[in-house]
Design a protein around this motif. Structure first.
Motif, PDB file in Angstrom:
ATOM      1  N   LEU A   1      81.787   9.370  16.516  1.00  0.00           N
ATOM      2  CA  LEU A   1      81.572  10.392  15.757  1.00  0.00           C
ATOM      3  C   LEU A   1      82.419  11.429  15.741  1.00  0.00           C
ATOM      4  O   LEU A   1      82.439  12.339  14.396  1.00  0.00           O
ATOM      5  N   THR A   2      83.024  11.811  16.664  1.00  0.00           N
ATOM      6  CA  THR A   2      83.927  12.838  16.590  1.00  0.00           C
ATOM      7  C   THR A   2      85.237  12.341  15.931  1.00  0.00           C
ATOM      8  O   THR A   2      85.505  13.295  14.960  1.00  0.00           O
ATOM      9  N   CYS A   3      85.631  11.302  15.563  1.00  0.00           N
ATOM     10  CA  CYS A   3      86.458  10.923  14.928  1.00  0.00           C
ATOM     11  C   CYS A   3      86.278  11.050  13.337  1.00  0.00           C
ATOM     12  O   CYS A   3      87.010  11.313  12.561  1.00  0.00           O
ATOM     13  N   GLY A   4      85.042  10.549  13.293  1.00  0.00           N
ATOM     14  CA  GLY A   4      84.552  10.626  11.779  1.00  0.00           C
ATOM     15  C   GLY A   4      84.255  12.146  11.505  1.00  0.00           C
ATOM     16  O   GLY A   4      84.651  12.352  10.143  1.00  0.00           O
ATOM     17  N   GLY A   5      84.009  13.096  12.089  1.00  0.00           N
ATOM     18  CA  GLY A   5      84.217  14.300  11.878  1.00  0.00           C
ATOM     19  C   GLY A   5      85.519  14.942  11.548  1.00  0.00           C
ATOM     20  O   GLY A   5      85.718  15.734  10.524  1.00  0.00           O
ATOM     21  N   ALA A   6      86.382  14.510  12.497  1.00  0.00           N
ATOM     22  CA  ALA A   6      87.809  14.961  12.104  1.00  0.00           C
ATOM     23  C   ALA A   6      88.346  14.517  10.893  1.00  0.00           C
ATOM     24  O   ALA A   6      89.151  15.128  10.273  1.00  0.00           O
ATOM     25  N   SER A   7      87.964  13.371  10.295  1.00  0.00           N
ATOM     26  CA  SER A   7      88.643  12.554   9.139  1.00  0.00           C
ATOM     27  C   SER A   7      88.052  13.304   7.982  1.00  0.00           C
ATOM     28  O   SER A   7      88.610  13.251   6.897  1.00  0.00           O
TER      29      SER A   7
ATOM     30  N   CYS B   1      85.194  11.132   3.050  1.00  0.00           N
ATOM     31  CA  CYS B   1      84.170  11.372   1.491  1.00  0.00           C
ATOM     32  C   CYS B   1      83.561  12.661   1.686  1.00  0.00           C
ATOM     33  O   CYS B   1      83.101  13.100   0.313  1.00  0.00           O
ATOM     34  N   CYS B   2      83.494  13.658   2.653  1.00  0.00           N
ATOM     35  CA  CYS B   2      82.925  14.855   2.478  1.00  0.00           C
ATOM     36  C   CYS B   2      83.560  16.004   2.351  1.00  0.00           C
ATOM     37  O   CYS B   2      82.902  16.911   1.760  1.00  0.00           O
ATOM     38  N   THR B   3      85.244  15.699   2.236  1.00  0.00           N
ATOM     39  CA  THR B   3      85.576  17.147   1.480  1.00  0.00           C
ATOM     40  C   THR B   3      86.802  16.625   0.504  1.00  0.00           C
ATOM     41  O   THR B   3      87.089  15.397   0.443  1.00  0.00           O
TER      42      THR B   3
ATOM     43  N   GLU C   1      83.052  21.415  -2.387  1.00  0.00           N
ATOM     44  CA  GLU C   1      82.017  21.198  -3.577  1.00  0.00           C
ATOM     45  C   GLU C   1      81.332  19.815  -3.413  1.00  0.00           C
ATOM     46  O   GLU C   1      80.508  19.722  -3.779  1.00  0.00           O
ATOM     47  N   ILE C   2      82.185  18.660  -3.142  1.00  0.00           N
ATOM     48  CA  ILE C   2      81.493  17.419  -2.870  1.00  0.00           C
ATOM     49  C   ILE C   2      80.687  17.257  -1.498  1.00  0.00           C
ATOM     50  O   ILE C   2      80.116  15.876  -1.673  1.00  0.00           O
TER      51      ILE C   2
ATOM     52  N   LEU D   1      78.036  14.184   2.691  1.00  0.00           N
ATOM     53  CA  LEU D   1      77.252  14.407   3.961  1.00  0.00           C
ATOM     54  C   LEU D   1      76.258  13.443   3.864  1.00  0.00           C
ATOM     55  O   LEU D   1      75.590  13.006   4.770  1.00  0.00           O
ATOM     56  N   ALA D   2      75.433  13.384   2.875  1.00  0.00           N
ATOM     57  CA  ALA D   2      73.955  12.339   2.372  1.00  0.00           C
ATOM     58  C   ALA D   2      74.533  10.776   2.887  1.00  0.00           C
ATOM     59  O   ALA D   2      74.007  10.289   3.497  1.00  0.00           O
ATOM     60  N   ILE D   3      75.774  10.638   2.065  1.00  0.00           N
ATOM     61  CA  ILE D   3      76.273   9.160   2.353  1.00  0.00           C
ATOM     62  C   ILE D   3      76.720   8.962   3.737  1.00  0.00           C
ATOM     63  O   ILE D   3      76.660   8.028   4.242  1.00  0.00           O
ATOM     64  N   ALA D   4      77.306   9.963   4.309  1.00  0.00           N
ATOM     65  CA  ALA D   4      77.946   9.703   5.714  1.00  0.00           C
ATOM     66  C   ALA D   4      76.676   9.615   6.739  1.00  0.00           C
ATOM     67  O   ALA D   4      76.893   8.965   7.700  1.00  0.00           O
ATOM     68  N   ALA D   5      75.715  10.491   6.401  1.00  0.00           N
ATOM     69  CA  ALA D   5      74.559  10.365   7.608  1.00  0.00           C
ATOM     70  C   ALA D   5      73.946   9.131   7.292  1.00  0.00           C
ATOM     71  O   ALA D   5      73.440   8.613   8.409  1.00  0.00           O
TER      72      ALA D   5
END
Length: 430
Positions: A100-106, A149-151, A177-178, A183-187
């Protein structure tokens, strides 16, 4: 349908079937399909040349060299030992903290270099706690795609779609803005990965049993025969290679130069300064991954060059016009997902961003929801090893089968399609 289009469809079907039934090495199958397209004239030699010299190939090859320099310096072993200790202390929770840390960094860094660097660490941590690496390598790829996809800067697809939309008159998007939709999709995707990754591990082991030593070897970025789990740390080489990696990704994220240019420059600097020897740099390349990507890029280019992709786009536009804005968005999102599994995400962005804006104008609604759908669906490809570069990387590293991606990735595609279709109109009304 022209002869070239018929040949291209036949080649695409043949390659997919061969991969599904697991006949031959994936890179050989993809290159065989590319050779048929070239010999029959469905694609020209210059397109083949452009595929092998594409920015994606240059970037990945260069990043492989940089990551192998960090590996040879002992830096990745140091990180892996820390991850193994975390995993042993926390069990699977520690494993998922790493992923999950890798996911946040991406969300802020290009996900391809993150996967290239993290895959051997994740494999070592998994083996350290007695887990099969296959259970985590595919989720590693997926979570970095979801994080991207979060930024706006999380993936090149978002940047490309934004640039095309601005050129066509849209005001464009801010960096975050996106984020609500992403975040909804990623969660939702992260919850799916946490709940069902054990099932992936059992399936992979049941369909493709392998000795533990082989599995451990094939999970590493560099050549397995020269990868040592306990390399001594060389501080200056580790620091210099890490700084080079951060500089390459940071400069690309800041828009100074494309990732292909910054990574290539970084790899050359590491060789020129003696941080890694030329022979070591060659050993760090993954020709199986690079050739597989090149072969599939050629097939995607043939779909574009023969007009098949454009024909499908026109048909989609005609289909969506009579529908309400919401259902038009739902079907457009799904169609983008399907195309992304076949074509490169950059190709989908180029083809569908104008369609998204034209469709919204024809219906008489805001183009923003359709543009955001192009961003999200243009990257969120999970059902094949070729929908996104990170999938292809772990496909060869983890020795998965094609159907592993279909079984595990298709439900994730459907889930992200549902969440994206519901949340986009909330944050970006028609």
């Amino acid at each position: 349908m022209t002869l070239a289009q018929a040949i291209t469809l036949a080649v695409l079907a043949g390659v997919v079937i061969a991969l599904i039934v697991d006949k031959g090495r994936p890179e050989v199958v993809a290159l065989l399909g590319a050779a048929v397209l070239l010999m029959t004239g469905a694609i020209k030699p210059r397109e083949v040349q452009s595929a092998f010299a594409s920015p994606a190939i240059i970037a990945l090859a260069s990043l492989f060299v940089i990551s192998y320099a960090m590996e040879r310096s002992g830096l990745l072993d140091l990180v892996a030992r820390g991850g193994v200790r975390l995993g042993r202390a926390l069990g699977r929770l520690g494993m998922w903290i790493v992923v999950l840390t890798c996911g946040g960094a991406s969300a802020f860094l290009n996900n391809s270099p993150i996967v290239i660097l993290a895959a051997p660490v994740v494999s070592d941590v998994a083996r350290g706690i007695g887990e099969p690496p296959k259970r985590y390598l595919m989720p590693l790829s997926y979570i970095t795609v979801l994080g991207g996809c979060c930024t706006l800067i999380g993936t090149s697809t978002n940047l490309l779609v934004n640039d095309m939309a601005r050129a066509a008159g849209h005001p464009g998007f801010g960096i975050f803005e996106i984020a609500p939709v992403g975040l909804a999709i990623a969660a939702a995707g992260a919850i799916y990965l946490l709940l069902f990754s054990n099932h992936l591990g059992r399936d992979a082991e049941a369909t493709e049993p392998r000795p533990a030593a082989t599995l451990a070897d094939t999970a590493n970025v560099g050549r397995a025969d020269i990868f040592a789990p306990e390399r001594p740390l060389h501080p200056w080489r580790a620091a210099f290679s890490l700084a080079t990696f951060i500089a390459a990704v940071g400069l690309a994220a800041a828009g100074v130069a494309p990732i292909a240019a910054t990574a290539f420059a970084g790899a050359v600097v590491l060789i020129a300064t003696g941080v890694i020897e030329p022979d070591e740099a060659y050993a760090g390349l993954r020709p199986d991954v690079l050739l597989l990507i090149a072969g599939m890029v050629i097939i995607g280019l043939a779909l574009e060059q023969t007009g098949l992709a454009e024909t499908a786009t026109r048909a989609l536009s005609q289909l969506l016009l009579p529908l309400s804005p919401f259902w038009a968005l739902v079907i457009f999102y799904g169609a983008t997902l399907i195309l992304t599994e076949i074509l490169s995400n950059a190709t989908v962005a180029v083809l569908l961003t104008p369609v998204a804006m034209a469709l919204a104008e024809t219906i008489g609604v805001s183009s923003t929801p359709f543009i955001v759908a192009t961003m999200m669906a243009g990257s969120a490809a999970f059902a094949t090893p070729f929908g996104y570069q990170t999938n292809t990387i772990v496909y060869r590293m983890g020795q998965y089968r094609y159907l592993d991606f279909v079984r595990f990735g298709l439900p994730l595609n459907l889930l992200t399609w549902l969440v994206g279709s519901l949340t986009i109109p909330i944050w970006f009304p028609f």
